[in-house]
Design an enzyme around this catalytic site. Structure first.
Site, PDB file in Angstrom:
ATOM      1  CB  ILE A 319      -0.919   0.098   1.423  1.00 18.73           C
ATOM      2  CG1 ILE A 319      -1.715  -1.203   1.006  1.00 18.73           C
ATOM      3  CG2 ILE A 319      -2.065   1.063   1.388  1.00 18.73           C
ATOM      4  CD1 ILE A 319      -2.739  -1.565   2.797  1.00 18.73           C
ATOM      5  N   GLY A 321       2.267   4.714   0.999  1.00 21.73           N
ATOM      6  CA  GLY A 321       2.680   4.611   2.339  1.00 21.73           C
ATOM      7  C   GLY A 321       1.777   6.350   2.067  1.00 21.73           C
ATOM      8  CE  LYS A 337      11.012   3.397   4.463  1.00 21.46           C
ATOM      9  NZ  LYS A 337      10.504   2.839   5.923  1.00 21.46           N
ATOM     10  CG  ASP A 372      21.054  -0.221  11.377  1.00 25.53           C
ATOM     11  OD1 ASP A 372      20.595   1.307  11.436  1.00 25.53           O
ATOM     12  OD2 ASP A 372      21.914  -0.485  10.623  1.00 25.53           O
TER      13      ASP A 372
END
Length: 576
Positions: A319, A321, A337, A372
């Site tokens: 999904i 974000g 990201k 991490d």
């Protein structure tokens, strides 16, 4: 300042700053045995955070000094080429030169505005494989099979003195003898060539100390790890681990870094690489505390993979974000990201607040349940390898972070993180047996984070991932809070007709109020395992249970997260 003077000044500055950094790093690391001996667990945690912070402090100090003294030479590429050549000569005899190279990279990136990665000015492809692997005689203790098993185990115990009385040394020795007999001697017959090696330096983390070794038997090396704990009754051996999957997990990206004295990093990593299976070089540097060099080694691994692959970067599965845009390269086990330019309601935070959440995680004990990350600036991707649909998604959501030229997509700021299968997708496709295990793991993950004083905030399954070992890991950090900052409440019971049928809560709700009874409404959607999850993790829905954890944390109690199954402990009920 002449060119020669400026060059010498720059090299002296960086070498001195690196020397001060590594000296402070080692000084903080050497405190770990004392904290373990005195059971000073909070000091152990704070020392870990302090050690993580110092790298940036020394890089910043070095950079500021150079900016104040170099003038226009700061952006002179020919000047930096000369500096790099002479710096290489200056560090050529160092046994930690790969770390010194990474420190140089950090300083030049901090000093030279908007500098792209340039192998003429930086150490891009050098590193671990170019370092000398020094002989290991001083690295480990050696135990010969001719001594006999009892003598070997007794010598191991004698060689590692924690400065604290044992709870029951003789019992520990017999536990270890039994473990070796059951796991090794039932499968292999020792010969005159059988030998055991154990690293001389002890690995400390949280409330535990670990010996890491290997035994050459049956023509191959069999690795093992021996955890020690220091409880109210004294030091004791907790178990002996031979399972390579458990050992790999102990060095996982979801675990905090070890405190271990390292004289020659490449030598230590070489030994660990032969012992801890399925771990990349960059993961092992991370594990022993050199996460900045781990980041360098990761980037080198990424460049090598790009050269050996042909697939395109695409939007990651799952999904989309509300805070982060996430993409990946299907052939590579990493996601990238980016923080979005704008957040859709109900998200009302800023980009800087999100970055602070990720920083919090980087400094916190991840207890095997948070991934991490590495943070990058001006990260380059070959434009021909980026799927057009991804380009459009990035433009729609993170346009302020993008620079696109003829050949490259440059992203000004991003995080890298290990790719996992989103738990919601995993539950849609896995068997019933795997689903049962996954929902149990999901609850375990939330509760272990709570014991580390982390409240995930958004606990929907889309924010958790499943690893190759089928562990469930949390990876969405924009709503995390310290557990002790939350107010866990029972829901007030409706008493009037208006309260019973009210379309919205009729009682006051403050910002950090949490009603665990409501968790059932959204936590698990798969119907055939929902009831099992509710029954197995019934404490999740009890506010008093959360409050009890808060009280333990506030009293200063550090709740130890075992990085191995409690079922393999020699004394399963022994407290620490």
């Amino acid at each position: 300042m002449t060119l020669t003077q400026a060059t010498e000044f720059t090299i002296d500055n960086i070498i001195k700053s690196y020397g001060n950094y590594i000296g402070k790093f080692n000084e903080l690391t050497r405190l770990a045995p004392g904290f373990f001996a005195h059971r000073n667990w909070n000091a152990m945690q704070e020392n870990h955070k302090k050690r993580l912070r110092i790298y940036k402090d020394f890089v910043k100090s070095s950079s500021l000094t150079l900016q104040e003294n170099l003038g226009e030479k700061i952006t002179d590429e020919e000047f930096w080429k000369g500096v790099k050549i002479q710096y290489s000569n200056s560090i050529s005899e160092r046994k930690d030169k790969e770390l010194a190279e990474t420190f140089f990279n950090s300083v030049i990136r901090k000093t030279f505005p908007n500098l792209a990665i340039d192998e003429n000015l930086m150490y891009v492809h050098e590193g671990y494989n170019s370092c000398d692997i020094h002989p290991g005689e001083n690295l480990f203790h050696t135990y010969l099979s001719a001594w006999g098993l009892q003598k070997i185990i007794r010598k191991i115990i004698a060689d590692f003195d924690f400065g604290v009385p044992y709870m029951n040394k003789e019992e520990d020795i017999q536990y270890l003898v039994k473990a070796v007999r059951e796991v090794i001697l039932t499968r292999y017959e020792p010969t005159k060539d059988t030998v055991t090696q154990i690293l001389k330096k002890v690995f400390f983390r949280n409330k535990a100390a670990y010996l890491i070794g290997r035994t050459k038997v049956g023509g191959k090396w069999m690795p093992f790890i021996i955890p020690f704990l220091n409880g109210p009754k004294g030091v004791f051996v907790d178990t002996m681990i031979f399972d390579p999957k458990i050992m790999a997990h102990m060095f996982s990206f979801s675990r905090s870094y070890f405190m271990v004295e390292v004289e020659i990093p490449s030598q230590m990593v070489s030994f660990l690489n032969a012992v801890i299976s399925h771990k990349q070089i960059h993961e092992l540097y991370n594990a022993i505390g050199f996460n900045k060099h781990g980041k360098t080694e990761f980037y080198r691994d990424f460049l090598n993979h790009l050269n050996q692959s042909k697939d395109e970067f695409i939007v990651a599965e799952g999904i989309l974000g509300m805070v982060m845009t996430v993409f990946t390269l299907p052939s590579y086990n990493i996601v990238f990201k980016l923080i979005k330019d704008h957040f859709e309601p109900p998200k009302n935070m800023t980009r800087q607040e999100v970055r602070e959440k990720y920083k919090l995680v980087s400094l916190h004990d991840r207890v095997g349940r948070m991934a991490d990350t590495h943070e990058f600036e001006n990260f380059h991707f070959p434009l021909e390898r980026v799927d057009p649909k991804l380009i459009q998604e990035l433009k729609n959501t993170t346009n302020s972070l993008l620079v696109i030229n003829d050949n490259n997509l440059v992203i000004k700021h991003l995080y890298t993180e290990r790719r996992m299968i989103p738990l919601n997708i995993y539950l849609e496709n896995c068997s019933y047996e795997d689903a049962v295990q996954a929902v149990e793991e999901y609850g375990n993950s939330i509760l272990q984070l709570a014991q580390a004083n982390i409240f995930p905030g958004d606990m929907m399954t889309k924010n958790f991932g499943v690893t190759r070992q089928k562990r469930v890991i949390f990876y969405d950090y924009d709503e995390i809070e310290f557990l002790t900052d939350m107010n866990f409440r029972w829901k007030p019971k409706a008493e009037t007709f208006e309260q019973i049928y009210a379309s919205s809560p009729w009682y006051d709700i403050a910002k950090n109020d949490v009603f665990p009874e409501d968790f059932k409404r959204f936590m698990i959607g798969r119907t055939d395992v929902k009831q099992h999850f509710w029954d197995f993790h019934h404490l999740l829905f009890n506010p008093d249970y959360w409050i009890d954890i808060q009280n333990k944390i506030r009293s200063g109690e550090l709740l130890h997260a075992f990085p191995y199954p409690k079922t393999i402990r020699f004394r399963p009920d022994e407290e620490i």
